[in-house]
Design a protein around this motif. Structure first.
Motif, PDB file in Angstrom:
ATOM      1  N   PHE A  49      -3.075  35.872  33.163  1.00 45.73           N
ATOM      2  CA  PHE A  49      -3.346  35.704  34.592  1.00 45.73           C
ATOM      3  C   PHE A  49      -2.047  35.352  35.312  1.00 45.73           C
ATOM      4  O   PHE A  49      -1.332  34.435  34.882  1.00 45.73           O
ATOM      5  N   GLY A  50      -1.765  36.071  36.373  1.00 45.48           N
ATOM      6  CA  GLY A  50      -0.507  35.843  37.080  1.00 45.48           C
ATOM      7  C   GLY A  50       0.694  36.005  36.189  1.00 45.48           C
ATOM      8  O   GLY A  50       1.725  35.359  36.394  1.00 45.48           O
ATOM      9  N   GLY A  51       0.582  36.856  35.173  1.00 45.62           N
ATOM     10  CA  GLY A  51       1.677  37.098  34.242  1.00 45.62           C
ATOM     11  C   GLY A  51       1.794  36.079  33.131  1.00 45.62           C
ATOM     12  O   GLY A  51       2.701  36.178  32.293  1.00 45.62           O
ATOM     13  N   ARG A  52       0.891  35.106  33.044  1.00 41.55           N
ATOM     14  CA  ARG A  52       0.948  34.074  32.001  1.00 41.55           C
ATOM     15  C   ARG A  52      -0.238  34.186  31.059  1.00 41.55           C
ATOM     16  O   ARG A  52      -1.378  34.404  31.494  1.00 41.55           O
ATOM     17  N   SER A  53       0.002  34.011  29.784  1.00 39.12           N
ATOM     18  CA  SER A  53      -1.062  34.005  28.777  1.00 39.12           C
ATOM     19  C   SER A  53      -1.696  32.614  28.758  1.00 39.12           C
ATOM     20  O   SER A  53      -0.991  31.612  28.585  1.00 39.12           O
ATOM     21  N   ILE A  54      -3.026  32.580  28.951  1.00 38.15           N
ATOM     22  CA  ILE A  54      -3.739  31.307  29.074  1.00 38.15           C
ATOM     23  C   ILE A  54      -4.920  31.275  28.108  1.00 38.15           C
ATOM     24  O   ILE A  54      -5.722  32.213  28.059  1.00 38.15           O
ATOM     25  N   THR A  78     -22.863  24.997  37.592  1.00 34.80           N
ATOM     26  CA  THR A  78     -21.437  25.240  37.783  1.00 34.80           C
ATOM     27  C   THR A  78     -20.928  26.106  36.640  1.00 34.80           C
ATOM     28  O   THR A  78     -21.401  25.998  35.506  1.00 34.80           O
ATOM     29  N   THR A  79     -19.986  26.975  36.960  1.00 37.60           N
ATOM     30  CA  THR A  79     -19.293  27.756  35.936  1.00 37.60           C
ATOM     31  C   THR A  79     -17.824  27.397  36.036  1.00 37.60           C
ATOM     32  O   THR A  79     -17.172  27.703  37.046  1.00 37.60           O
ATOM     33  N   SER A  80     -17.327  26.704  35.012  1.00 42.62           N
ATOM     34  CA  SER A  80     -15.950  26.226  35.058  1.00 42.62           C
ATOM     35  C   SER A  80     -15.086  26.962  34.050  1.00 42.62           C
ATOM     36  O   SER A  80     -15.528  27.309  32.952  1.00 42.62           O
ATOM     37  N   TYR A  81     -13.857  27.190  34.451  1.00 43.81           N
ATOM     38  CA  TYR A  81     -12.843  27.806  33.598  1.00 43.81           C
ATOM     39  C   TYR A  81     -11.666  26.834  33.560  1.00 43.81           C
ATOM     40  O   TYR A  81     -10.964  26.656  34.555  1.00 43.81           O
ATOM     41  N   VAL A  82     -11.467  26.206  32.395  1.00 42.64           N
ATOM     42  CA  VAL A  82     -10.478  25.141  32.265  1.00 42.64           C
ATOM     43  C   VAL A  82      -9.450  25.530  31.212  1.00 42.64           C
ATOM     44  O   VAL A  82      -9.802  25.846  30.066  1.00 42.64           O
ATOM     45  N   ALA A  83      -8.182  25.503  31.588  1.00 45.24           N
ATOM     46  CA  ALA A  83      -7.093  25.879  30.676  1.00 45.24           C
ATOM     47  C   ALA A  83      -6.964  24.864  29.559  1.00 45.24           C
ATOM     48  O   ALA A  83      -7.161  23.667  29.756  1.00 45.24           O
ATOM     49  N   GLU A  84      -6.631  25.378  28.360  1.00 43.65           N
ATOM     50  CA  GLU A  84      -6.408  24.530  27.187  1.00 43.65           C
ATOM     51  C   GLU A  84      -4.931  24.581  26.773  1.00 43.65           C
ATOM     52  O   GLU A  84      -4.308  25.640  26.861  1.00 43.65           O
ATOM     53  N   PRO A  85      -4.362  23.438  26.332  1.00 41.72           N
ATOM     54  CA  PRO A  85      -4.967  22.109  26.273  1.00 41.72           C
ATOM     55  C   PRO A  85      -5.167  21.542  27.673  1.00 41.72           C
ATOM     56  O   PRO A  85      -4.440  21.881  28.599  1.00 41.72           O
ATOM     57  N   GLY A 113     -12.297  34.911  39.293  1.00 42.24           N
ATOM     58  CA  GLY A 113     -12.703  34.623  37.922  1.00 42.24           C
ATOM     59  C   GLY A 113     -11.868  35.399  36.922  1.00 42.24           C
ATOM     60  O   GLY A 113     -11.194  36.376  37.263  1.00 42.24           O
ATOM     61  N   PRO A 114     -11.908  35.011  35.646  1.00 42.36           N
ATOM     62  CA  PRO A 114     -11.096  35.689  34.622  1.00 42.36           C
ATOM     63  C   PRO A 114     -11.594  37.082  34.264  1.00 42.36           C
ATOM     64  O   PRO A 114     -10.875  37.845  33.613  1.00 42.36           O
ATOM     65  N   LYS A 115     -12.812  37.410  34.647  1.00 45.30           N
ATOM     66  CA  LYS A 115     -13.349  38.763  34.466  1.00 45.30           C
ATOM     67  C   LYS A 115     -13.785  39.292  35.831  1.00 45.30           C
ATOM     68  O   LYS A 115     -14.167  38.524  36.706  1.00 45.30           O
ATOM     69  N   ARG A 116     -13.740  40.590  35.996  1.00 43.69           N
ATOM     70  CA  ARG A 116     -14.178  41.180  37.259  1.00 43.69           C
ATOM     71  C   ARG A 116     -14.905  42.491  36.986  1.00 43.69           C
ATOM     72  O   ARG A 116     -14.690  43.147  35.957  1.00 43.69           O
ATOM     73  N   VAL A 117     -15.749  42.862  37.945  1.00 45.28           N
ATOM     74  CA  VAL A 117     -16.426  44.144  37.861  1.00 45.28           C
ATOM     75  C   VAL A 117     -15.609  45.156  38.656  1.00 45.28           C
ATOM     76  O   VAL A 117     -15.137  44.861  39.759  1.00 45.28           O
ATOM     77  N   ALA A 118     -15.416  46.325  38.089  1.00 47.56           N
ATOM     78  CA  ALA A 118     -14.643  47.378  38.750  1.00 47.56           C
ATOM     79  C   ALA A 118     -15.594  48.276  39.541  1.00 47.56           C
ATOM     80  O   ALA A 118     -16.457  48.938  38.967  1.00 47.56           O
ATOM     81  N   ILE A 133     -16.549  46.065  33.220  1.00 53.20           N
ATOM     82  CA  ILE A 133     -16.249  44.646  33.386  1.00 53.20           C
ATOM     83  C   ILE A 133     -14.922  44.399  32.695  1.00 53.20           C
ATOM     84  O   ILE A 133     -14.812  44.510  31.471  1.00 53.20           O
ATOM     85  N   LEU A 134     -13.911  44.085  33.477  1.00 53.14           N
ATOM     86  CA  LEU A 134     -12.527  44.093  33.010  1.00 53.14           C
ATOM     87  C   LEU A 134     -11.909  42.700  33.034  1.00 53.14           C
ATOM     88  O   LEU A 134     -12.379  41.804  33.729  1.00 53.14           O
ATOM     89  N   ASP A 135     -10.827  42.538  32.262  1.00 54.22           N
ATOM     90  CA  ASP A 135      -9.999  41.351  32.422  1.00 54.22           C
ATOM     91  C   ASP A 135      -9.428  41.365  33.832  1.00 54.22           C
ATOM     92  O   ASP A 135      -9.124  42.430  34.389  1.00 54.22           O
ATOM     93  N   ASN A 136      -9.296  40.194  34.426  1.00 57.23           N
ATOM     94  CA  ASN A 136      -8.811  40.093  35.807  1.00 57.23           C
ATOM     95  C   ASN A 136      -7.464  39.381  35.847  1.00 57.23           C
ATOM     96  O   ASN A 136      -7.407  38.149  35.932  1.00 57.23           O
ATOM     97  N   PRO A 137      -6.372  40.125  35.819  1.00 59.08           N
ATOM     98  CA  PRO A 137      -5.050  39.480  35.882  1.00 59.08           C
ATOM     99  C   PRO A 137      -4.802  38.762  37.200  1.00 59.08           C
ATOM    100  O   PRO A 137      -3.875  37.957  37.301  1.00 59.08           O
ATOM    101  N   ASP A 138      -5.633  39.028  38.225  1.00 54.25           N
ATOM    102  CA  ASP A 138      -5.487  38.368  39.513  1.00 54.25           C
ATOM    103  C   ASP A 138      -6.214  37.028  39.579  1.00 54.25           C
ATOM    104  O   ASP A 138      -6.180  36.363  40.620  1.00 54.25           O
ATOM    105  N   SER A 139      -6.874  36.626  38.482  1.00 52.71           N
ATOM    106  CA  SER A 139      -7.493  35.303  38.459  1.00 52.71           C
ATOM    107  C   SER A 139      -6.421  34.238  38.678  1.00 52.71           C
ATOM    108  O   SER A 139      -5.246  34.415  38.342  1.00 52.71           O
ATOM    109  N   LEU A 140      -6.839  33.095  39.236  1.00 53.82           N
ATOM    110  CA  LEU A 140      -5.909  32.016  39.566  1.00 53.82           C
ATOM    111  C   LEU A 140      -5.725  31.019  38.430  1.00 53.82           C
ATOM    112  O   LEU A 140      -5.128  29.951  38.623  1.00 53.82           O
ATOM    113  N   LEU A 141      -6.200  31.345  37.229  1.00 52.81           N
ATOM    114  CA  LEU A 141      -6.178  30.390  36.127  1.00 52.81           C
ATOM    115  C   LEU A 141      -4.783  29.968  35.698  1.00 52.81           C
ATOM    116  O   LEU A 141      -4.627  28.964  35.013  1.00 52.81           O
ATOM    117  N   ASP A 142      -3.767  30.708  36.091  1.00 50.73           N
ATOM    118  CA  ASP A 142      -2.408  30.292  35.739  1.00 50.73           C
ATOM    119  C   ASP A 142      -1.934  29.104  36.573  1.00 50.73           C
ATOM    120  O   ASP A 142      -1.017  28.386  36.165  1.00 50.73           O
TER     121      ASP A 142
END
Length: 498
Positions: A49-54, A78-85, A113-118, A133-142
């Motif tokens: 996401f945003g060029g970073r592997s998370i 709630t649906t949460s996406y939390v980076a590890e660690p 979100g980390p996945k998106r519908v095309a 249903i694709l990976d979403n590199p535009d997700s803000l998780l980075d």
């Protein structure tokens, strides 16, 4: 909690009635209610996401809201996406959609979100499944952890036991419940000192303002670093198409100009230049003409009619019949009537074909039925099959949450002029670290960009902490690939700039 007075009165009645106090039959029911077990599912995943592997953990879970007596009243998912660690100093962003009555599927599976519908990016219908249903590199998780919230009556969220949905359906009621969910999530995840952002789309921007008031309006504050407003509606009077109200014609005119240009009914070097001309005409000669009403001169009427035709792409004859006041619904039908087409409300780039071309208003909104199938399939597939969330409930993408209580805090009846923008102005003045991001599409009639500009440029708003960005699509600008990436980059920069 909501309805404290009612609960307190019930408690007093119970204590004062020997019959109730000595009845043991009611106790098992109370214990059964307090034993509600929240549903949840969690899965470890990874992506770029945003060029970073998370590496991240995706968790779908019910946050249970309780009455003061401990009785469970509602389960908000709630649906949460939390980076590890996990990092308690990392930003966390709470997001929701609008309606009221809309689940968070649109922002979650379409934008951040980390996945998106095309679905088609060029304003075409999404057709039939299967939908990619694709990976979403535009997700803000980075740059931030993400928590998507589905208020009561949306998504998989629901009331419990005898609780009525009306207890949560209203500007203030809804905001109180969402604010409570945010406080619960912060406590359970150890994130009280994390940088915090709040974001909503459409009525979700209304909700954002009301939730900001609930979080920052007292002494037990949850201070925010930023508020993200996407397709903004704060001042409902600014866009009201009610007989005798003139402001709505002013605030929608620049959107009509952008749409006329897009469909070849007007000419200009660029959409930016044309809408700026339309803005100046709308708040100048057009506003003066409307305010004069029937006192406007024949010469003034003719001059305004000619300019209105240039900006809207509509004939002077039609404008005359409409008394130079064209409602959005009439515009959708009239602009491309000669082609047998209507234009969309959420996104006027979309066109549709009605049963016939004779009507005054469109049969339906082609910009909504052009995307709904793909999003509904995607959220159900991802939640149930990928994350393993088990439930017999249907996911409510758009549902009925009626009757909706439009009164603001204190029971003030503001239906005549509902405006939650002052909540944001107050928060900006009292929290020097808070900023606002506003993202608007040129082709959005549901929440016109000029109405958003009007609402946020009134007295009391520090303009140096409000950031504006515009997109070449409509209400859900992220359905266009180029704008999804631009929106992501803009919001990413906004979060980083804290």
């Amino acid at each position: 909690m909501i309805f404290r007075t009612l609960l307190a009165a019930t408690a007093v009645l119970a204590l004062s009635s020997p019959l109730v106090a000595q009845t043991d039959e009611a106790k098992p029911a109370a214990k059964a209610e307090t034993a509600y077990e929240a549903n949840s599912a969690s899965k470890a995943l990874s992506g770029t996401f945003g060029g970073r592997s998370i590496r991240y953990t995706a968790t779908v879970e019910e946050q249970v809201l309780k009455g003061e007596d401990g009785t469970p009243k509602a389960a908000i998912v709630t649906t949460s996406y939390v980076a590890e660690p996990r990092d308690p100093s990392r930003p966390v962003t709470f997001l929701f959609n609008g309606g009221p009555g809309s689940g968070s599927v649109w922002l979650q599976m379409g934008a951040f979100g980390p996945k998106r519908v095309a679905i088609p990016s060029d304003a075409r219908d999404d057709g039939a499944p299967p939908y990619p249903i694709l990976d979403n590199p535009d997700s803000l998780l980075d740059v931030t952890d993400l928590v998507f919230i589905d208020p009561v009556g949306t998504g998989f969220s629901h009331t419990i036991g005898d609780t009525k949905g009306e207890e949560y359906w209203g500007v203030t009621k809804d905001a109180k419940s969402v604010a409570e969910v945010i406080r619960i999530w912060l406590s359970e995840n150890g994130r009280w000192n994390s940088p915090k952002f709040l974001g909503g789309e459409s009525y979700g921007t209304t909700r954002s303002a009301a939730v900001v008031h609930e979080l920052e309006g007292g002494y037990n504050d949850v201070s925010l670093n930023g508020v993200i407003l996407i397709s903004t509606v704060l001042d409902f009077g600014a866009g009201a198409e009610t007989e005798g109200a003139e402001l709505g014609y002013i605030t929608t005119l620049p959107s009509m100009a952008a749409t006329a240009l897009y469909h070849g009914k007007a000419t200009a070097p660029s959409v930016e230049q044309f809408v700026e001309e339309a803005r100046q005409f709308a708040i100048g000669p057009y506003a003066a003409f409307l305010l004069k009403g029937q006192n406007a001169s024949t010469q003034e009427r003719a001059a305004v009619r000619a300019e209105l035709a240039r900006f809207t792409g509509l004939s002077e004859e039609f404008l005359d019949r409409a008394d130079l006041r064209v409602s959005s619904g009439r515009f959708y039908k009239e602009l491309l009537r000669d082609r047998g087409l209507t234009v969309g409300r959420l996104d006027s780039r979309y066109t549709g074909t009605d049963y016939d071309s004779a009507g005054e208003y469109p049969d339906n909104d082609p910009s909504f039925y052009g995307i709904d199938g793909g999003y509904t399939a995607a959220i159900n597939h991802f939640m149930r099959d990928t994350l393993g969330y088990e439930t017999e409930r249907n996911y409510v993408t758009i549902g009925s949450v009626q009757p909706w209580d439009w009164r603001l805090e204190g029971g003030r009846d503001t239906n005549a002029y509902l405006n939650v923008a002052p909540y944001l102005g107050k928060a900006l003045r009292e929290n020097s670290g808070m900023r606002i991001f506003v993202g608007q599409g040129w082709y959005d009639f549901a929440t016109p960009f000029f109405a958003a500009e009007y609402a946020l440029t009134r007295t009391g708003f520090p303009q140096d902490r409000i950031e504006w960005r515009y997109y070449d699509a409509g209400h859900m600008m992220y359905v266009r690939d180029e704008d999804r990436h631009k929106l992501s980059e803009d919001v990413r920069a906004f979060i980083r700039a804290r």
